[in-house]
Motif scaffolding. Structure first.
Motif, PDB file in Angstrom:
ATOM      1  N   ASN A   1       6.480  95.006  47.999  1.00  0.00           N
ATOM      2  CA  ASN A   1       7.493  95.283  49.028  1.00  0.00           C
ATOM      3  C   ASN A   1       7.615  96.784  49.299  1.00  0.00           C
ATOM      4  OD1 ASN A   1       7.986  92.518  49.231  1.00  0.00           O
ATOM      5  ND2 ASN A   1       9.467  92.602  47.547  1.00  0.00           N
ATOM      6  N   GLN A   2       6.476  97.415  49.440  1.00  0.00           N
ATOM      7  CA  GLN A   2       6.369  98.835  49.806  1.00  0.00           C
ATOM      8  C   GLN A   2       6.782  99.804  48.706  1.00  0.00           C
ATOM      9  OE1 GLN A   2       8.227  99.306  53.672  1.00  0.00           O
ATOM     10  NE2 GLN A   2       7.517  97.288  54.268  1.00  0.00           N
ATOM     11  N   GLN A   3       6.931  99.312  47.489  1.00  0.00           N
ATOM     12  CA  GLN A   3       7.246 100.201  46.377  1.00  0.00           C
ATOM     13  C   GLN A   3       6.141 100.105  45.324  1.00  0.00           C
ATOM     14  OE1 GLN A   3       9.804 102.265  46.085  1.00  0.00           O
ATOM     15  NE2 GLN A   3      11.126 101.577  47.759  1.00  0.00           N
ATOM     16  N   ILE A   4       5.620 101.290  44.946  1.00  0.00           N
ATOM     17  CA  ILE A   4       4.689 101.328  43.827  1.00  0.00           C
ATOM     18  C   ILE A   4       5.545 101.543  42.597  1.00  0.00           C
ATOM     19  CG2 ILE A   4       2.861 102.647  42.706  1.00  0.00           C
ATOM     20  CD1 ILE A   4       1.969 103.419  45.581  1.00  0.00           C
ATOM     21  N   GLY A   5       5.474 100.615  41.624  1.00  0.00           N
ATOM     22  CA  GLY A   5       6.403 100.848  40.528  1.00  0.00           C
ATOM     23  C   GLY A   5       6.176  99.972  39.346  1.00  0.00           C
ATOM     24  N   THR A   6       7.270  99.612  38.743  1.00  0.00           N
ATOM     25  CA  THR A   6       7.214  99.004  37.430  1.00  0.00           C
ATOM     26  C   THR A   6       7.452  97.492  37.462  1.00  0.00           C
ATOM     27  OG1 THR A   6       9.532  99.612  37.243  1.00  0.00           O
ATOM     28  CG2 THR A   6       7.940 101.085  36.226  1.00  0.00           C
ATOM     29  N   VAL A   7       7.830  96.992  38.644  1.00  0.00           N
ATOM     30  CA  VAL A   7       8.104  95.549  38.733  1.00  0.00           C
ATOM     31  C   VAL A   7       6.829  94.748  38.461  1.00  0.00           C
ATOM     32  CG1 VAL A   7       8.834  93.687  40.264  1.00  0.00           C
ATOM     33  CG2 VAL A   7       9.930  95.933  40.422  1.00  0.00           C
ATOM     34  N   ASN A   8       6.948  93.700  37.676  1.00  0.00           N
ATOM     35  CA  ASN A   8       5.774  92.881  37.388  1.00  0.00           C
ATOM     36  C   ASN A   8       5.974  91.416  37.785  1.00  0.00           C
ATOM     37  OD1 ASN A   8       3.122  92.608  36.488  1.00  0.00           O
ATOM     38  ND2 ASN A   8       3.784  91.912  34.483  1.00  0.00           N
TER      39      ASN A   8
ATOM     40  N   ALA B   1       0.652  94.938  48.375  1.00  0.00           N
ATOM     41  CA  ALA B   1      -0.392  95.706  49.066  1.00  0.00           C
ATOM     42  C   ALA B   1      -1.336  96.349  48.062  1.00  0.00           C
ATOM     43  CB  ALA B   1       0.249  96.779  49.937  1.00  0.00           C
ATOM     44  N   PHE B   2      -2.620  96.163  48.274  1.00  0.00           N
ATOM     45  CA  PHE B   2      -3.665  96.777  47.447  1.00  0.00           C
ATOM     46  C   PHE B   2      -4.109  98.062  48.140  1.00  0.00           C
ATOM     47  CE2 PHE B   2      -5.179  93.633  44.196  1.00  0.00           C
ATOM     48  CZ  PHE B   2      -4.184  92.694  44.412  1.00  0.00           C
ATOM     49  N   LEU B   3      -3.836  99.206  47.481  1.00  0.00           N
ATOM     50  CA  LEU B   3      -4.037 100.505  48.128  1.00  0.00           C
ATOM     51  C   LEU B   3      -5.108 101.337  47.441  1.00  0.00           C
ATOM     52  CD1 LEU B   3      -0.220 101.364  48.377  1.00  0.00           C
ATOM     53  CD2 LEU B   3      -1.628 100.293  50.145  1.00  0.00           C
TER      54      LEU B   3
ATOM     55  N   TYR C   1      -0.805 102.074  55.765  1.00  0.00           N
ATOM     56  CA  TYR C   1       0.133 100.975  55.511  1.00  0.00           C
ATOM     57  C   TYR C   1       1.414 101.466  56.172  1.00  0.00           C
ATOM     58  CZ  TYR C   1       2.784  97.620  52.553  1.00  0.00           C
ATOM     59  OH  TYR C   1       3.588  96.604  52.085  1.00  0.00           O
ATOM     60  N   GLU C   2       1.541 101.170  57.467  1.00  0.00           N
ATOM     61  CA  GLU C   2       2.496 101.895  58.311  1.00  0.00           C
ATOM     62  C   GLU C   2       3.954 101.774  57.876  1.00  0.00           C
ATOM     63  OE1 GLU C   2       2.059 102.359  62.569  1.00  0.00           O
ATOM     64  OE2 GLU C   2       0.119 101.342  62.486  1.00  0.00           O
ATOM     65  N   GLU C   3       4.394 100.557  57.548  1.00  0.00           N
ATOM     66  CA  GLU C   3       5.806 100.379  57.176  1.00  0.00           C
ATOM     67  C   GLU C   3       6.131 101.201  55.929  1.00  0.00           C
ATOM     68  OE1 GLU C   3       3.455  98.165  57.548  1.00  0.00           O
ATOM     69  OE2 GLU C   3       4.147  96.274  58.430  1.00  0.00           O
ATOM     70  N   MET C   4       5.237 101.138  54.943  1.00  0.00           N
ATOM     71  CA  MET C   4       5.476 101.901  53.713  1.00  0.00           C
ATOM     72  C   MET C   4       5.361 103.399  53.976  1.00  0.00           C
ATOM     73  SD  MET C   4       3.550 101.638  50.009  1.00  0.00           S
ATOM     74  CE  MET C   4       3.581 103.046  48.877  1.00  0.00           C
ATOM     75  N   ALA C   5       4.412 103.781  54.797  1.00  0.00           N
ATOM     76  CA  ALA C   5       4.210 105.198  55.109  1.00  0.00           C
ATOM     77  C   ALA C   5       5.450 105.775  55.797  1.00  0.00           C
ATOM     78  CB  ALA C   5       2.975 105.377  55.993  1.00  0.00           C
TER      79      ALA C   5
ATOM     80  N   VAL D   1       1.978 109.279  50.507  1.00  0.00           N
ATOM     81  CA  VAL D   1       1.980 108.454  51.714  1.00  0.00           C
ATOM     82  C   VAL D   1       0.664 107.672  51.839  1.00  0.00           C
ATOM     83  CG1 VAL D   1       2.259 108.448  54.216  1.00  0.00           C
ATOM     84  CG2 VAL D   1       3.496 110.126  52.839  1.00  0.00           C
ATOM     85  N   PRO D   2       0.767 106.337  51.959  1.00  0.00           N
ATOM     86  CA  PRO D   2      -0.441 105.505  52.006  1.00  0.00           C
ATOM     87  C   PRO D   2      -1.174 105.599  53.343  1.00  0.00           C
ATOM     88  CG  PRO D   2       1.512 104.128  52.182  1.00  0.00           C
ATOM     89  CD  PRO D   2       2.002 105.529  51.966  1.00  0.00           C
ATOM     90  N   ILE D   3      -1.972 106.667  53.442  1.00  0.00           N
ATOM     91  CA  ILE D   3      -2.827 106.879  54.613  1.00  0.00           C
ATOM     92  C   ILE D   3      -4.261 106.887  54.108  1.00  0.00           C
ATOM     93  CG2 ILE D   3      -3.483 108.551  56.419  1.00  0.00           C
ATOM     94  CD1 ILE D   3      -0.567 109.563  56.313  1.00  0.00           C
TER      95      ILE D   3
END
Lengths: 78, 148, 148, 78
Positions: free
Chosen positions: A54-61, A70-72, B62-66, B129-131
């Motif tokens: 949900n757009q947060q990189i973090g500690t939730v598992n 999202a895989f970034l 990842y536009e919304e997150m960015a 920022v995820p770009i």
């Protein structure tokens, strides 16, 4: 329980798609389970891979129904 | 919440023109409490990699997150530095080598705040920022850019 | 001595226009080894001092010494930082509040060098170049500016 | 022995002129002598005053014929 999985950049290229819905019942409901599943399914390069829930990189598992995962690959802004 | 802190559109389609930068500077001449502007511009390099030359970078995000990250970074900068104004623009889509893909613009009464805020923004954007950038070569092959 | 190190004219008459800045940026788009530009702009503030407002600063300089100092500062910057380009412009004569009186522009392959060089130039110029500023008030009185 | 003395900014305003030639024979040939002379003559504010000899601010104290001496108030560039 279903989540949306998004792939970006080099990872999207490896997966061959940008987004899919995944049913967790047969995979497991932790992020670790989902990560292992997707990496194996598409032979993703997990070197420097970051995952956002949900757009947060973090500690939730623990995953919940409707989550967006999202895989970034490495960032290249600027 | 003050007016200056509301979320603003960061992404622009394609490269950022020098004229856009000039307009942005000119728009600040009515703000006569400003004494210093600091600007950072990212420009696409024609790097040579294994004998092939980068002709452009195709940016995606990842536009919304960015947008959310840009918002958080802006908030943090306004909290940490005494700024009059702050503007951030980043390209999406194709930007040719030699063209500008990032424009950061901070203004303050005094130089120290403007300069430090600008540096803070550059580092935060690159790190958080995820770009993603696809470096395109002349022969239509590509590779994925990684920030250092 | 390399071409880029030859003495260049720094002083310009009156304010520096946003269009001049845009042209300077546009001129660097052919240099595709540049990845980062750092720009510092000094803008005249309409400071209020004892109830009177600054409407302009009239800049003067010990020009021969100033040009020599600019040259030494440029040389030092090229020695210390891995730069592709460096440009410095400073106003002489009257610059109205809201207008730009200083334009520093550094370019490099990577951001760190461009940013650090730009900061170095700002500090060196403020400390070492004999430029004087007469702050003009609405009522035609004035006071002499001192850098902090 | 003659030197050129230049005044700038607030100092020029106090002196009422920008430049003059000064004959050193009756004043003394050190920078200190010249400085004292000019400060007294024009009641210059020597707070934060810097003096350049031939465009160098430095340690030289002996003057030579033809030297250019500049009285500089605080800098305000930028």
């Amino acid at each position: 329980m279903k989540v949306t999985v998004k792939y970006f950049g080099a990872i999207a290229e490896q997966a061959g798609l940008h987004e899919e819905a995944i049913e967790l019942s047969e995979i497991g409901t932790s992020l670790g389970d989902l990560k292992t599943h997707c990496i194996q399914k598409y032979q993703l390069d997990d070197d420097a891979l970051q995952i956002a829930i949900n757009q947060q990189i973090g500690t939730v598992n623990t995953l919940n129904d409707g989550d967006e995962i999202a895989f970034l690959p490495p960032f290249a802004g600027g | 919440m003050s007016e200056k802190k509301k979320p603003k559109k960061v992404f622009v389609s394609g490269s950022i023109s020098p004229e856009k930068i000039a307009t942005s500077i000119a728009n600040h001449q009515v703000k006569t409490n400003i004494g210093a502007h600091s600007i950072f511009l990212g420009q696409v390099r024609a790097d040579e990699i294994d004998g092939k030359t980068v002709t452009a970078i195709d940016y995606s995000a990842y536009e919304e997150m960015a947008e959310q990250k840009f918002y958080e970074i802006r908030e943090a900068a306004f909290d940490q530095f005494d700024l009059t104004c702050m503007h951030i623009y980043h390209s999406l889509g194709e930007v040719k080598s030699g063209e500008i893909c990032l424009f950061i613009f901070t203004s303050s009464a005094h130089r120290k705040e403007a300069i430090e805020a600008c540096n803070f923004l550059v580092e935060e954007i690159k790190a958080k920022v995820p770009i993603f950038g696809k470096e395109l070569f002349e022969d239509e092959t590509h590779q994925w850019k990684v920030n250092r």
